[in-house]
Every structure is written in C-alpha cells, then in structure tokens.
Write a protein that holds these residues in place. Structure first.
Motif, PDB file in Angstrom:
ATOM      1  N   SER A 283     -16.562 -11.918 -20.816  1.00  0.00           N
ATOM      2  CA  SER A 283     -17.239 -12.983 -20.068  1.00  0.00           C
ATOM      3  C   SER A 283     -18.400 -13.508 -20.885  1.00  0.00           C
ATOM      4  O   SER A 283     -19.096 -12.745 -21.564  1.00  0.00           O
ATOM      5  CB  SER A 283     -17.738 -12.460 -18.711  1.00  0.00           C
ATOM      6  N   TYR A 284     -18.617 -14.817 -20.822  1.00  0.00           N
ATOM      7  CA  TYR A 284     -19.767 -15.395 -21.507  1.00  0.00           C
ATOM      8  C   TYR A 284     -21.080 -14.910 -20.891  1.00  0.00           C
ATOM      9  O   TYR A 284     -22.090 -14.781 -21.592  1.00  0.00           O
ATOM     10  CB  TYR A 284     -19.705 -16.920 -21.437  1.00  0.00           C
ATOM     11  N   SER A 285     -21.077 -14.661 -19.593  1.00  0.00           N
ATOM     12  CA  SER A 285     -22.298 -14.210 -18.914  1.00  0.00           C
ATOM     13  C   SER A 285     -22.510 -12.712 -19.030  1.00  0.00           C
ATOM     14  O   SER A 285     -23.429 -12.170 -18.409  1.00  0.00           O
ATOM     15  CB  SER A 285     -22.235 -14.600 -17.434  1.00  0.00           C
ATOM     16  N   ARG A 286     -21.653 -12.018 -19.774  1.00  0.00           N
ATOM     17  CA  ARG A 286     -21.731 -10.572 -19.989  1.00  0.00           C
ATOM     18  C   ARG A 286     -21.756  -9.828 -18.657  1.00  0.00           C
ATOM     19  O   ARG A 286     -20.910 -10.079 -17.806  1.00  0.00           O
ATOM     20  CB  ARG A 286     -22.940 -10.240 -20.864  1.00  0.00           C
ATOM     21  N   ASN A 587     -27.464  -5.630 -24.672  1.00  0.00           N
ATOM     22  CA  ASN A 587     -26.443  -6.653 -24.554  1.00  0.00           C
ATOM     23  C   ASN A 587     -25.767  -6.701 -23.201  1.00  0.00           C
ATOM     24  O   ASN A 587     -24.902  -7.539 -22.998  1.00  0.00           O
ATOM     25  CB  ASN A 587     -25.354  -6.420 -25.625  1.00  0.00           C
ATOM     26  N   PHE A 588     -26.093  -5.825 -22.273  1.00  0.00           N
ATOM     27  CA  PHE A 588     -25.329  -5.752 -21.031  1.00  0.00           C
ATOM     28  C   PHE A 588     -25.382  -7.061 -20.256  1.00  0.00           C
ATOM     29  O   PHE A 588     -24.351  -7.574 -19.835  1.00  0.00           O
ATOM     30  CB  PHE A 588     -25.851  -4.600 -20.163  1.00  0.00           C
ATOM     31  N   ASP A 589     -26.560  -7.608 -20.042  1.00  0.00           N
ATOM     32  CA  ASP A 589     -26.644  -8.890 -19.343  1.00  0.00           C
ATOM     33  C   ASP A 589     -27.529  -9.882 -20.085  1.00  0.00           C
ATOM     34  O   ASP A 589     -28.071 -10.806 -19.486  1.00  0.00           O
ATOM     35  CB  ASP A 589     -27.137  -8.703 -17.910  1.00  0.00           C
ATOM     36  N   ASP A 590     -27.660  -9.708 -21.386  1.00  0.00           N
ATOM     37  CA  ASP A 590     -28.476 -10.603 -22.194  1.00  0.00           C
ATOM     38  C   ASP A 590     -27.620 -11.781 -22.650  1.00  0.00           C
ATOM     39  O   ASP A 590     -26.619 -11.605 -23.345  1.00  0.00           O
ATOM     40  CB  ASP A 590     -29.031  -9.850 -23.405  1.00  0.00           C
ATOM     41  N   VAL A 591     -27.981 -12.976 -22.248  1.00  0.00           N
ATOM     42  CA  VAL A 591     -27.228 -14.173 -22.625  1.00  0.00           C
ATOM     43  C   VAL A 591     -28.061 -15.073 -23.538  1.00  0.00           C
ATOM     44  O   VAL A 591     -27.811 -16.277 -23.635  1.00  0.00           O
ATOM     45  CB  VAL A 591     -26.792 -14.952 -21.367  1.00  0.00           C
ATOM     46  N   SER A 592     -29.044 -14.478 -24.201  1.00  0.00           N
ATOM     47  CA  SER A 592     -29.890 -15.283 -25.086  1.00  0.00           C
ATOM     48  C   SER A 592     -29.100 -15.845 -26.270  1.00  0.00           C
ATOM     49  O   SER A 592     -29.538 -16.817 -26.896  1.00  0.00           O
ATOM     50  CB  SER A 592     -31.060 -14.444 -25.608  1.00  0.00           C
ATOM     51  N   TYR A 593     -27.932 -15.258 -26.562  1.00  0.00           N
ATOM     52  CA  TYR A 593     -27.121 -15.779 -27.658  1.00  0.00           C
ATOM     53  C   TYR A 593     -26.585 -17.178 -27.336  1.00  0.00           C
ATOM     54  O   TYR A 593     -26.094 -17.889 -28.227  1.00  0.00           O
ATOM     55  CB  TYR A 593     -25.970 -14.820 -27.966  1.00  0.00           C
ATOM     56  N   LEU A 594     -26.666 -17.590 -26.046  1.00  0.00           N
ATOM     57  CA  LEU A 594     -26.213 -18.915 -25.638  1.00  0.00           C
ATOM     58  C   LEU A 594     -27.342 -19.937 -25.624  1.00  0.00           C
ATOM     59  O   LEU A 594     -27.140 -21.065 -25.151  1.00  0.00           O
ATOM     60  CB  LEU A 594     -25.575 -18.851 -24.244  1.00  0.00           C
TER      61      LEU A 594
END
Length: 818
Positions: A283-286, A587-594
């Motif tokens: 998932s993109y949203s992790r 990385n579990f719920d980190d979406v900063s890569y987006l």
C-alpha cells in the motif's frame, strides 16, 4: 414542499455523485471518482456547477466510490468549502478516507513526487480536517440554518464507520442507504435498520423516500460459512508452500479480512499445526490503516474486541513481527509461503500481480465481484469473468469452490520513473512553491473574511459538540502525528494580540488583564498526559524512546501460548534485531517518501505483455445485504417511494420486481435525470387565539403535560405572513367559531399514564389492602388485579363487584378526559 434527487455523471463517466435538493438546502451525496484520469480537467467544469449550489456534503463510506473525488473538490473549490459548505462523516470515514484517497491519488500520479502532481500530502489532510465528525445515532440539528433540517447517521454495517443517513425536514424524511448489510460480519455490527428484536427501527419508520441500490447484492449464504471456507482455502495454499494475494479496498474490507487471517494464524499457532506465516501489505499509505484502526476499536463489534482481549490483550489488528509493509519489488524477492494484502488501486494491483503472478504457486483471492462497469481493475475483472465462466453456479452456492488455473498473456502498462534534472527540476519546484503560496494566501484571506461567531464553524453551521468538546478536539493532535511532538516542541506558540487598554473611568470589576487559561487535552477516558514530560531530558534520546509501532518487537509473541524460554537481554542486545526494529518503526506508517519535493521524477508509461500462470479463486465476502432480505426489510419500513440509484440497466431485476409488489412506488433513476416529489403532508404553524384559549378546559396528565379538547376555525395569520422572511412557511391562527354553539363532544378518550405506586397510595387511604405481586401486578383486597402492560395500556382484572368498580373509578381519576 417539493424535493428532487439526481444522479449526476460527467461526460467521461468517471465522476459521479447524488444531489438531494430541497427548497432551502442542497445536499451532495458521496462525490465519487473511479481513478481514471481521462478527462480529469474537464471534470472540474462538471463539478463546478454542482459545488456552486451545494450547502452540505455527506460521506457515507471510506471507499473511493463514496469519497474518491472529495479531496480534489476541496482543493479546487476552496472558497466554497471555507465559507459555505459543511461536510459530515463519522470519525472512521474521515480517518480511513485519508488512506483511501492517498492510495488512489498516488496510483494515478495526482499525489507524490511526480511531474503530474496536483495535490500535496498536507492538502489531503487539510481536506479531511474540514470534515465535521458525527457519531452514529447522533441527532444533528440544523434547523437554525436550514429550516427544519435534521441529519442522523445510522450504522450501515458495510465498512468501518459506514453510515445510513436519515435526512428529515418539517414535512419529509429521506433515507440514503447506497450500501448496507443487515447481518454481522467479522468486526462490524449489523445495520441499524432493525432493532435487537429483529423489528424495523422506529426512527426509520415511514420515510418519504428510501434511496438505495441493487447493483451489488451480497451472498444469501451465512457469512460464517463463507469466512470458514475462505480460511480453509488459505490453509490449502499455505500448505503447498504457495503465495496468497488478496486484493482489497484499503479503507473498506481490509480490516475485516485482516481479522480473519489473524484468527486463522492464532488457531494454527494454538494447535501447533504450522509454523509462522509471513503476512505482507502492499500500500502507498503503508500501515496507516492499522494505526487508525487500533485507535477506533469502539466503532467495531464489542464481541470481537472482547475475544481478542481474552486471547492476548491485543486488538485483532496486531499480527506481531510476522507482519510487514512491502513494495511489489520486495515481495518478489521473498520466498516460501506468505499471505499478501494489496490495496485495490490500478497501479499497485498490476505491479503486484506482474511481480508474483508468474508462478503457479501463487493464488489470487477475489473476495468480491469485479467488473469493468463498477470501476474495478481491468485485470481483476478479467480474472473474475473467467472464474465465473468455468465455475458452475450451483457449486458457488454450495461453497464447493476450487481455484482455477489462469494462464494468459495480458497487456499491462509498465511505469518507469525518470528523475527530474536541471531545468525540469527547477521548473517543477517553482510551480509547487507558487501553488503552495497561492493556496496559503487564499486560505488566510478566506479565514479573515469569514469572521463568524464562536458557536459557528467556518461553514456557518452550529457546533456539534459544544464549546468544551470543540476545544478538546482542536487540542488533541492526530494519532499518527503525535509521535512527532518532540520535533515540534521548539516551535513557539503564536501570540494572540490582546487589547490591554484599560479605561481609567471604568469600575474596578471591569478592569481586566490578559489571561490565557491552560487548555487540558481530554478524551473519552480522561485527561491526555504526555509522559515524556516526567522523564529527565538526558534520557530522552532515540535509543531509549519507543515508538507506537515497536509493540510488534516485544519478546512475547502475540500467538505464543506458553512462556518463552528466550533470553530477553540477549535478544535486546542483538544488533540485527534492533536494526530491523528501528527500520520497521520508522517505515510502518511513514509516508514522507510521498512528499512532493522528495526526489521528483517523471512517469514514463509503456505497454508490455506479461504471461501470467497463476491460480484464481473467488469467494464473496462482501458485507452487503442479499436480494431476499432487501425485498423484505425495505417494505417493512413502509416507505412512500423507493429510489434506485443509476444506472437502471445495472439493477437486479429480481429485487426490483419484489419491491414493486410491496412498495407503492419504485423508481429506477437514470444519470442526469432528476426525480421530483411533492410533499403529501404539509406541516402548519398554528397558534391558538387568546379568546379561544380562555374557553379551553386544560387537564393534567403525566410528566407535567396538559391536554384539552378544542373546536375552532383555522384562518391564515395575514400579519405574520406579511412579515415572514420565509413566505413559503405559512402561519395560521385557530379562532373560536363565529355563530356555532360552543359545545364540546362527549368524553370518548382517556389519556395519561397510570402510576401503580400512586394508585396503591390512593387505595390505601380508602382502607383497602393493596400490595404488589410478581410481574408488576397490584392486587387489591385479593379480588382485583391491576396490570400495566405498557405505558399506554392498563388492565383492571376481576369479577364484577363493588371493589372492582371502585378500583376502576380510581384508575379513571388518574387520566385526562378528552
């Protein structure tokens, strides 16, 4: 009063919504987008016409068919939302809607570090921060702004926080239920259409119109049998050292399926049948969906929460260290048996199936019907179509389901990323900075212009929870962003300008001084405390602090039923484990890569042919009402009309025929064709003339109410009508008869509530023996029994005698005669 309902669809057939229009308010239902970017710019013209006349938006479910277009509407039509439009949804819909929107928009290149970016991550959060959250069965009174309007959200049983909205005016009641389920599934309770006794809910009885759909109906087989078959098929795939791919909606069925898999793993661990099974999520949203789910357990079925608390004191969404968030490329590198959930968006589905679908050990589980007409992935629709052709219908109904081989060469768009450089990068960064500056300037200007009272929100709608609750909600940060509190600790709070001028002639009690009361964060369990403030600063370092996701790396396995013999100290001293723990927590719920400016790139899409050789199995686990139940439950509410959402050709003919035979009027809507209705019963605003009021004989009944029989003539109040700001709502006056005799009819009705305790006191004063016996019965002199069957029905039982008539007269004295 007239009202109309229209199903709107744009030219590209990718954007749609419902519009319920009354004379004084227009409500938009479920602004949807199926993810197809064709004609996206022209679709804004389609939405502009609808948004300009909309006053309220209702979001029923956290899926793209209910809110896929919402965030884009908010950002493109910000002035309308900030000054006029109020958006209502439950808390799970608002939270999980962020996740669904993030996956959908990232899949189509609208969000993320790509050249086609149109929205930032903060823009999606801002859009859903604008949503006013409501609770199920909470009465939302909007009569002060929209005359007579009341909204109530009831549980739909379809998705976490999913709602059936009951929209009530002075003269009409409209029920909007596009998706609902009358039975209980793994984690959700059944819809609130029926009460606990199986009878129709009194709050939903006799609506003017029910707006629903028969395009998607559930299986008539019990959900427990279907869930059991699903777990059996999973065990079979895992036992063959295979891979199970489960496409599902990230904001819809994911949590329910995850609880089923968790239950299966727990059973296998309990009986030592199999080793640990890796469980992955693409998932993109992790892992944000699971993070939100753990904070919203009160919205789930209490029975499933109690079951997991009795097992290991965890939620059904804690799968331990065997659970991980992966990308399609990382999934391809893993070996051995595994279960993988995939967010049901086009690009992720295609990338994951291409990465794992070229192995005969891979089985794709289709847990709901897929077709091209429903906006599903074309690849999944092709698989489901082939499975239905090769699987007899009777086998599907009897759950004699077996996987079929899917060996085809399919054309799949391959997406490559090319990093922006030099002038392209500068132009992209300049465009993003300019867009952000324009948005911030517009937002500041709109907030200054919309200066409203403290009791109203930005859209002019009364506060739902009162001043205290509103302050608390503003103070409590988002659950996910709470972990970044330390990073924001250095930011100084904004100083509010205060007028400190004190009039020298003012009295002492009017001389004030600036004072900022400390706001205490509160939730349903009490004050919210940040325990880091009790820890010395020298101990607050990254190696000592634990994140909210480090619960997975505890020594105790969530499925371990016996004390572990492993050494805690050795495990915590293991550098490799500690490194993995930190990576997972990060990385579990980190979406900063987006983030938009995080190494922006350009998408290059090319078509490629891929030979798939996998297995496909379909088992309907959708939480939807079946055909027979719908044709029985809706007529039991005794509606005047039933509207079936467009398109007409997609409706179930069997269900429509069953409804036509039981409901007075059933209308199948077509897109962009309004259905108008005239109110049959009109409400009147009637006042009693003072002269007539003096002739009334008022009698007291229970709970401080009084009642009187009145005879008069009803005339229009011309003076009030001329001064009324809303001429469509007439005012009438009840005046005495002109020449008729002022006589009243004989007493024919007794109204009131008989209190047995009061009746006993009165009879004791008359020297009777009165005593209570079993089942709420009052026995007088051993000869007469008074039983209170309900609030409106009292029975005096006994043989005809003097005491019988005395008791009967005492009961009658407690009632008002009209």
């Amino acid at each position: 009063m007239t009202y109309s309902f229209t199903c709107h669809l744009d030219e590209s057939k990718n954007h749609q919504c419902g519009i319920l229009a009354f004379e004084n308010v227009t409500i938009m239902m479920d602004p949807a987008w199926n993810g197809n970017t064709a004609g996206f710019e022209r679709a804004l013209e389609f939405w502009a016409q609808l948004v300009s006349q909309t006053d309220i938006i209702l979001l029923c479910h956290p899926t793209q068919e209910s809110l896929g277009a919402y965030a884009a509407l908010y950002m493109n039509f910000l002035p309308h939302f900030q000054t006029r439009i109020a958006v209502y949804a439950t808390l799970p819909v608002a939270n999980l809607g962020r996740v669904s929107t993030l996956d959908l928009y990232t899949s189509q290149g609208i969000t993320g570090p790509v050249a086609t970016n149109q929205l930032d991550l903060s823009d999606i959060d801002e859009a859903f921060d604008h949503v006013l959250t409501v609770k199920h069965s909470q009465i939302l009174d909007l009569k002060s702004k929209f005359e007579g309007l009341t909204l109530v959200a009831h549980n739909s049983g379809y998705a976490p926080g999913g709602s059936i909205f009951c929209i009530t005016t002075y003269s009409d009641k409209v029920i909007y239920a596009p998706r609902w389920n009358h039975t209980k599934d793994t984690i959700l309770n059944s819809a609130a259409v029926l009460d606990i006794t199986g009878k129709p809910s009194t709050s939903l009885m006799r609506p003017s119109t029910i707006i629903t759909s028969t395009t998607r109906l559930g299986s008539p087989l019990p959900y427990r049998r279907r869930a059991s078959k699903f777990k059996d098929l999973l065990r079979e795939v895992i036992s063959r050292n295979g891979t199970a791919l489960i496409p599902t909606q990230i904001g819809g069925k994911l949590l329910d399926l995850l609880a089923l898999v968790n239950d299966m793993v727990y059973e296998q661990r309990k009986y030592r049948n199999q080793s640990d099974i890796p469980i992955f999520l693409v998932s993109y949203s992790r892992g944000r969906t699971l993070t939100y789910a753990r904070s919203m357990l009160e919205w789930l079925s209490s029975s499933v929460v109690k079951i997991w608390e009795s097992r290991n004191n965890r939620s059904p969404f804690d799968l331990g260290p065997r659970f991980a968030i992966v990308t399609p490329e990382e999934l391809k590198k893993t070996s051995g048996p595994k279960i993988c959930f995939v967010s049901e968006v086009e690009k992720l589905i295609e990338d994951t199936i291409v990465a794992s679908g070229q192995s005969e050990k891979t089985t794709i589980f289709l847990t709901e019907p897929f077709s091209d007409t429903t906006g599903s992935s074309s690849l999944l629709a092709s698989m489901y179509s082939q499975w239905t052709k090769l699987t007899p219908t009777q086998d599907s109904r009897s759950l004699n389901i077996r996987p079929i081989a899917f060996k085809e060469t399919v054309s799949v768009p391959a997406c490559k990323l090319e990093t922006l450089k030099a002038q392209d990068l500068e132009a992209f960064e300049s465009k993003i900075r300019e867009r952000r500056d324009e948005h911030n300037e517009l937002l500041i200007r709109l907030r200054k212009e919309s200066g409203v009272d403290g009791g109203l929100d930005a859209s002019g709608v009364p506060d739902l929870h009162g001043d205290d609750d509103d302050d608390d909600d503003e103070d409590i940060p988002d659950f996910i962003t709470a972990t970044s509190r330390k990073a924001n600790a250095s930011v100084k709070p904004a100083e509010t300008p205060i007028d400190i001028f004190i009039n020298s002639e003012a009295s002492a009690k009017h001389k004030m001084f600036p004072f900022h009361p400390t706001k205490v964060k509160r939730d349903d369990y009490g004050d919210v405390v940040d325990f880091s403030q009790f820890v010395p600063k020298d101990q607050l370092n990254e190696s000592e602090k634990r994140s909210s996701t480090e619960v997975y790396d505890e020594d105790e396995d969530p499925y371990e039923l016996e004390p572990s013999s492993k050494s805690t100290k050795k495990r915590r001293g293991d550098n490799s484990v500690k490194g993995n723990s930190n990576r997972k927590a990060e990385n579990f719920d980190d979406v900063s890569y987006l983030e938009t400016l995080n190494k922006p790139s350009r998408r290059i899409v090319t078509a490629s042919n891929v030979a798939l050789k996998c297995s496909v199995v379909a088992i309907d686990l959708s939480s939807l009402v079946d055909q027979r139940s719908m044709s029985v439950i809706w007529p039991s509410l005794k509606p005047r009309n039933v509207l079936l959402l467009a398109p007409k050709a997609a409706q179930s003919t069997v269900t429509v025929d069953a409804l036509i035979g039981k409901v007075s009027e059933v209308t199948c809507l077509e897109f962009n064709s309004p259905a108008s209705f005239e109110t049959v019963i009109k409400s009147l605003d009637v006042s009693v003339d003072p002269e007539l009021d003096q002739l009334l004989k008022w009698q007291s009944i229970s709970d401080g109410y009084t009642i009187a029989h009145v005879v008069g003539r009803l005339v229009r109040d011309n003076a009030a009508h001329g001064d009324s700001k809303q001429p469509h709502h007439d005012k009438w006056v009840l005046r005495p008869l002109l020449n008729g005799p002022r006589l009243y009819p004989k007493v024919s009705l007794a109204i009131g509530d008989v209190k047995l305790a009061e009746l006993k006191r009165r009879l004791l004063q008359k020297n009777h023996i009165a005593e209570f016996k079993g089942e709420g019965s009052l026995v007088i002199d051993g000869k007469v029994v008074v039983r209170k069957i309900s609030d409106g029905e009292t029975v005096v039982d006994g043989a005809p005698s003097q005491i019988f008539y005395e008791v009967k007269a005492a009961v009658a004295e407690m009632l008002a005669k009209v």
